[in-house]
Motif scaffolding. Structure first.
Motif, PDB file in Angstrom:
ATOM      1  N   CYS A  34     -31.213  15.282 -64.226  1.00 29.09           N
ATOM      2  CA  CYS A  34     -29.855  15.936 -65.014  1.00 29.09           C
ATOM      3  C   CYS A  34     -28.713  15.298 -64.647  1.00 29.09           C
ATOM      4  O   CYS A  34     -28.504  14.890 -63.270  1.00 29.09           O
ATOM      5  CB  CYS A  34     -29.824  17.228 -64.426  1.00 29.09           C
ATOM      6  N   LYS A  35     -28.066  14.849 -65.594  1.00 30.79           N
ATOM      7  CA  LYS A  35     -26.652  14.164 -65.012  1.00 30.79           C
ATOM      8  C   LYS A  35     -25.539  15.109 -65.720  1.00 30.79           C
ATOM      9  O   LYS A  35     -25.548  15.890 -66.776  1.00 30.79           O
ATOM     10  CB  LYS A  35     -26.313  12.880 -66.099  1.00 30.79           C
ATOM     11  N   TRP A  36     -24.411  15.419 -64.789  1.00 24.94           N
ATOM     12  CA  TRP A  36     -23.158  16.125 -65.264  1.00 24.94           C
ATOM     13  C   TRP A  36     -22.081  15.297 -65.358  1.00 24.94           C
ATOM     14  O   TRP A  36     -21.797  14.191 -64.651  1.00 24.94           O
ATOM     15  CB  TRP A  36     -22.907  17.073 -64.133  1.00 24.94           C
ATOM     16  N   ARG A  37     -21.292  15.501 -66.406  1.00 22.16           N
ATOM     17  CA  ARG A  37     -20.081  14.692 -66.615  1.00 22.16           C
ATOM     18  C   ARG A  37     -18.794  15.584 -66.824  1.00 22.16           C
ATOM     19  O   ARG A  37     -19.098  16.833 -67.280  1.00 22.16           O
ATOM     20  CB  ARG A  37     -20.126  13.998 -68.017  1.00 22.16           C
ATOM     21  N   LEU A  38     -17.632  15.311 -66.324  1.00 23.78           N
ATOM     22  CA  LEU A  38     -16.477  16.195 -66.511  1.00 23.78           C
ATOM     23  C   LEU A  38     -15.494  15.283 -67.066  1.00 23.78           C
ATOM     24  O   LEU A  38     -14.956  14.299 -66.582  1.00 23.78           O
ATOM     25  CB  LEU A  38     -15.954  16.761 -65.134  1.00 23.78           C
ATOM     26  N   CYS A  39     -15.093  15.479 -68.499  1.00 23.37           N
ATOM     27  CA  CYS A  39     -14.273  14.520 -68.983  1.00 23.37           C
ATOM     28  C   CYS A  39     -14.708  13.113 -68.961  1.00 23.37           C
ATOM     29  O   CYS A  39     -13.870  12.410 -68.924  1.00 23.37           O
ATOM     30  CB  CYS A  39     -12.707  14.659 -68.378  1.00 23.37           C
ATOM     31  N   PHE A  40     -15.816  12.895 -69.129  1.00 19.99           N
ATOM     32  CA  PHE A  40     -16.541  11.648 -69.532  1.00 19.99           C
ATOM     33  C   PHE A  40     -16.401  10.969 -68.184  1.00 19.99           C
ATOM     34  O   PHE A  40     -16.483   9.640 -67.868  1.00 19.99           O
ATOM     35  CB  PHE A  40     -15.790  10.634 -70.390  1.00 19.99           C
ATOM     36  N   MET A  41     -16.183  11.483 -67.100  1.00 19.99           N
ATOM     37  CA  MET A  41     -16.336  10.982 -65.514  1.00 19.99           C
ATOM     38  C   MET A  41     -17.605  11.603 -64.896  1.00 19.99           C
ATOM     39  O   MET A  41     -17.718  12.908 -64.917  1.00 19.99           O
ATOM     40  CB  MET A  41     -15.145  11.349 -64.736  1.00 19.99           C
ATOM     41  N   PRO A  42     -18.436  10.622 -64.641  1.00 15.82           N
ATOM     42  CA  PRO A  42     -19.732  11.057 -64.143  1.00 15.82           C
ATOM     43  C   PRO A  42     -19.559  11.903 -62.654  1.00 15.82           C
ATOM     44  O   PRO A  42     -18.825  11.397 -61.819  1.00 15.82           O
ATOM     45  CB  PRO A  42     -20.611   9.845 -64.044  1.00 15.82           C
ATOM     46  N   LEU A  43     -20.256  12.936 -62.475  1.00 17.90           N
ATOM     47  CA  LEU A  43     -20.218  13.846 -61.393  1.00 17.90           C
ATOM     48  C   LEU A  43     -21.201  13.405 -60.549  1.00 17.90           C
ATOM     49  O   LEU A  43     -21.253  13.708 -59.106  1.00 17.90           O
ATOM     50  CB  LEU A  43     -20.109  15.348 -61.664  1.00 17.90           C
ATOM     51  N   GLY A  44     -22.450  13.362 -60.842  1.00 16.11           N
ATOM     52  CA  GLY A  44     -23.753  13.178 -60.142  1.00 16.11           C
ATOM     53  C   GLY A  44     -24.759  13.407 -60.808  1.00 16.11           C
ATOM     54  O   GLY A  44     -24.900  13.709 -62.234  1.00 16.11           O
TER      55      GLY A  44
END
Length: 64
Positions: A34-44
């Protein structure tokens, strides 16, 4: 306004021990990334193992 995105990708499948309590079918262990992104910035990312019945396609949950 926050733009969030979550993507899942399957890494692999293998047969797990036991049987489905609902229908008695075989159980598979599925590894999912599972990959998370916030405003196209990868969170982890996190790798999870999920158990799924091959006959009824239910997701099975293990309780300790």
């Amino acid at each position: 306004m926050y733009v969030c995105d979550e993507k899942e990708s399957e890494l692999g499948r293998q047969q797990a021990a036991g049987a489905c309590p609902h229908c008695g079918g075989k159980v598979e262990a599925v590894d999912v990334k599972c990959k998370w992104r916030l405003c196209f910035m990868p969170l982890g990312f996190v790798v999870k193992r999920r158990y799924i019945c091959t006959l009824c396609k239910r997701r099975l949950v293990l309780y300790p």
